[in-house]
Design a protein around this motif. Structure first.
Motif, PDB file in Angstrom:
ATOM      1  N   ALA A  61       0.810  -1.224   0.000  1.00  0.00           N
ATOM      2  CA  ALA A  61       0.000   0.000   0.000  1.00  0.00           C
ATOM      3  C   ALA A  61       0.838   1.267   0.000  1.00  0.00           C
ATOM      4  CB  ALA A  61      -0.937   0.003   1.209  1.00  0.00           C
ATOM      5  N   LEU A  62       2.045   1.210   0.596  1.00  0.00           N
ATOM      6  CA  LEU A  62       2.854   2.415   0.770  1.00  0.00           C
ATOM      7  C   LEU A  62       4.323   2.131   0.484  1.00  0.00           C
ATOM      8  CD1 LEU A  62       1.534   3.694   4.230  1.00  0.00           C
ATOM      9  CD2 LEU A  62       0.941   4.650   2.006  1.00  0.00           C
ATOM     10  N   PRO A  63       5.066   3.158   0.065  1.00  0.00           N
ATOM     11  CA  PRO A  63       6.540   3.061   0.106  1.00  0.00           C
ATOM     12  C   PRO A  63       7.010   3.306   1.540  1.00  0.00           C
ATOM     13  CG  PRO A  63       5.893   5.180  -0.791  1.00  0.00           C
ATOM     14  CD  PRO A  63       4.614   4.421  -0.557  1.00  0.00           C
ATOM     15  N   PHE A  64       6.709   2.350   2.422  1.00  0.00           N
ATOM     16  CA  PHE A  64       6.790   2.585   3.859  1.00  0.00           C
ATOM     17  C   PHE A  64       8.196   2.988   4.298  1.00  0.00           C
ATOM     18  CE2 PHE A  64       7.538   1.108   8.209  1.00  0.00           C
ATOM     19  CZ  PHE A  64       6.525   1.768   8.872  1.00  0.00           C
ATOM     20  N   TRP A  65       9.224   2.293   3.806  1.00  0.00           N
ATOM     21  CA  TRP A  65      10.577   2.592   4.277  1.00  0.00           C
ATOM     22  C   TRP A  65      11.012   3.985   3.846  1.00  0.00           C
ATOM     23  CZ3 TRP A  65      11.242  -0.301   8.048  1.00  0.00           C
ATOM     24  CH2 TRP A  65      10.917  -1.654   8.035  1.00  0.00           C
ATOM     25  N   ARG A  66      10.579   4.435   2.685  1.00  0.00           N
ATOM     26  CA  ARG A  66      10.896   5.800   2.263  1.00  0.00           C
ATOM     27  C   ARG A  66      10.165   6.813   3.145  1.00  0.00           C
ATOM     28  NH1 ARG A  66      12.899   8.924  -1.778  1.00  0.00           N
ATOM     29  NH2 ARG A  66      11.762  10.848  -2.238  1.00  0.00           N
ATOM     30  N   ASN A  67       8.902   6.541   3.435  1.00  0.00           N
ATOM     31  CA  ASN A  67       8.164   7.429   4.336  1.00  0.00           C
ATOM     32  C   ASN A  67       8.820   7.486   5.712  1.00  0.00           C
ATOM     33  OD1 ASN A  67       5.160   6.081   2.897  1.00  0.00           O
ATOM     34  ND2 ASN A  67       6.199   7.974   2.317  1.00  0.00           N
ATOM     35  N   LEU A  68       9.277   6.342   6.203  1.00  0.00           N
ATOM     36  CA  LEU A  68       9.969   6.302   7.493  1.00  0.00           C
ATOM     37  C   LEU A  68      11.261   7.106   7.444  1.00  0.00           C
ATOM     38  CD1 LEU A  68      10.277   5.134  10.374  1.00  0.00           C
ATOM     39  CD2 LEU A  68      11.389   3.144   9.329  1.00  0.00           C
ATOM     40  N   ALA A  69      12.023   6.948   6.354  1.00  0.00           N
ATOM     41  CA  ALA A  69      13.282   7.676   6.224  1.00  0.00           C
ATOM     42  C   ALA A  69      13.047   9.185   6.160  1.00  0.00           C
ATOM     43  CB  ALA A  69      14.034   7.203   4.978  1.00  0.00           C
ATOM     44  N   ILE A  70      12.015   9.612   5.449  1.00  0.00           N
ATOM     45  CA  ILE A  70      11.715  11.046   5.359  1.00  0.00           C
ATOM     46  C   ILE A  70      11.307  11.590   6.725  1.00  0.00           C
ATOM     47  CG2 ILE A  70      10.054  12.702   4.414  1.00  0.00           C
ATOM     48  CD1 ILE A  70      10.196  11.216   1.790  1.00  0.00           C
TER      49      ILE A  70
END
Length: 272
Positions: A61-70
């Motif tokens: 559903a999400l680019p979760f690791w990129r969202n976490l990194a941001i």
């Protein structure tokens, strides 16, 4: 006046702790259950076996690791900027003499009285003019120095830094920057720890600012990304709870390493 029995005190404290910890516990528990079992009555109280499935749904559903990194990037830079700028401003307002100092400090405090929603449209217009929309800098630059941080550091400088120490440093030939860096900052460590914790948590949980200036899912911070998973008809609640649980972990880690600094900073502000 009779003091309350210890049993009553402990019961009240236990009830308060239960009310605070229950949502966190259910977040981690629901992260291991499928969507259907979450809404059972009574709800599941123990961990399930659907964590792997929920993790796959979350990544789909999400680019979760990129969202976490941001989120980590924005929260870290916001915290660093506040530590540097607020401590410098607090030092100036507390220990330096210049024309209009008290009036300027009153204006800084007055900005705390302005509701945050009133800044949404002006902030958007400024970020659009700068060409910073949908970029992390649109989040950490405006939040790089807050009135609360300036007030906290000013009060800490007034209480923790002796004027005689500053006079001795200047007599030894230290300039203002050297005095600030080598003499003042070490004495402000408890307050800096408190400010770091408050700023990091506020930035990590910030929802409105990313909602205003971010456009693409790839550049969302975690609160906005997790909100994007919700839909009126088909929300994968298990995956959403897993994402929320993973988002809680950095906050818990930061708190564990900063709790003593937080208590010391508050205690230092309570006595003079």
């Amino acid at each position: 006046m009779r003091s309350r029995p210890p049993v009553v005190t402990w019961a009240v404290l236990a009830l308060g702790a239960l009310l605070v910890l229950a949502p966190i516990w259910f977040t981690f528990v629901f992260a291991t259950h499928q969507r259907n079992s979450i809404f059972n009555v009574p709800p599941p109280l123990g961990f399930g076996d659907a964590a792997g499935l929920n993790f796959e749904l979350l990544l789909a559903a999400l680019p979760f690791w990129r969202n976490l990194a941001i989120s980590l990037y924005v929260a870290t830079l916001t915290t660093v900027l506040n530590l540097v700028l607020c401590s410098a401003a607090g030092y100036a307002f507390a220990l330096l003499q210049f024309r209009g100092r008290d009036k300027l400090f009153t204006v800084v405090l007055g900005t705390m009285m302005v509701p945050s929603f009133l800044n949404m449209i002006p902030s958007f217009m400024v970020m659009q003019w700068l060409g910073w929309l949908d970029q992390p800098r649109a989040l950490y630059v405006p939040a790089g120095c807050g009135a609360l941080g300036v007030f906290l550091m000013r009060q800490a400088a007034l209480q923790a830094v002796p004027r005689e120490l500053l006079a001795a440093a200047r007599m030894d030939g230290a300039g203002e920057w050297r005095t600030f860096w080598s003499v003042v900052l070490p004495l402000l460590r408890p307050a800096l720890g408190t400010l770091a914790l408050i700023t990091f948590i506020a930035s990590w949980n910030n929802f409105m600012a990313p909602l205003v200036v971010m456009r693409s899912v790839e550049n969302y911070t975690l609160p906005l990304a997790l909100r994007a998973m919700q839909s009126p008809n088909n929300t994968e609640w298990g995956a959403l709870m897993l994402g929320s649980a993973l988002a809680l972990l950095p906050l818990l880690i930061v708190y564990l390493f900063s709790a003593r600094k937080l208590v010391a900073g508050i205690a230092a502000g309570a006595v003079k």
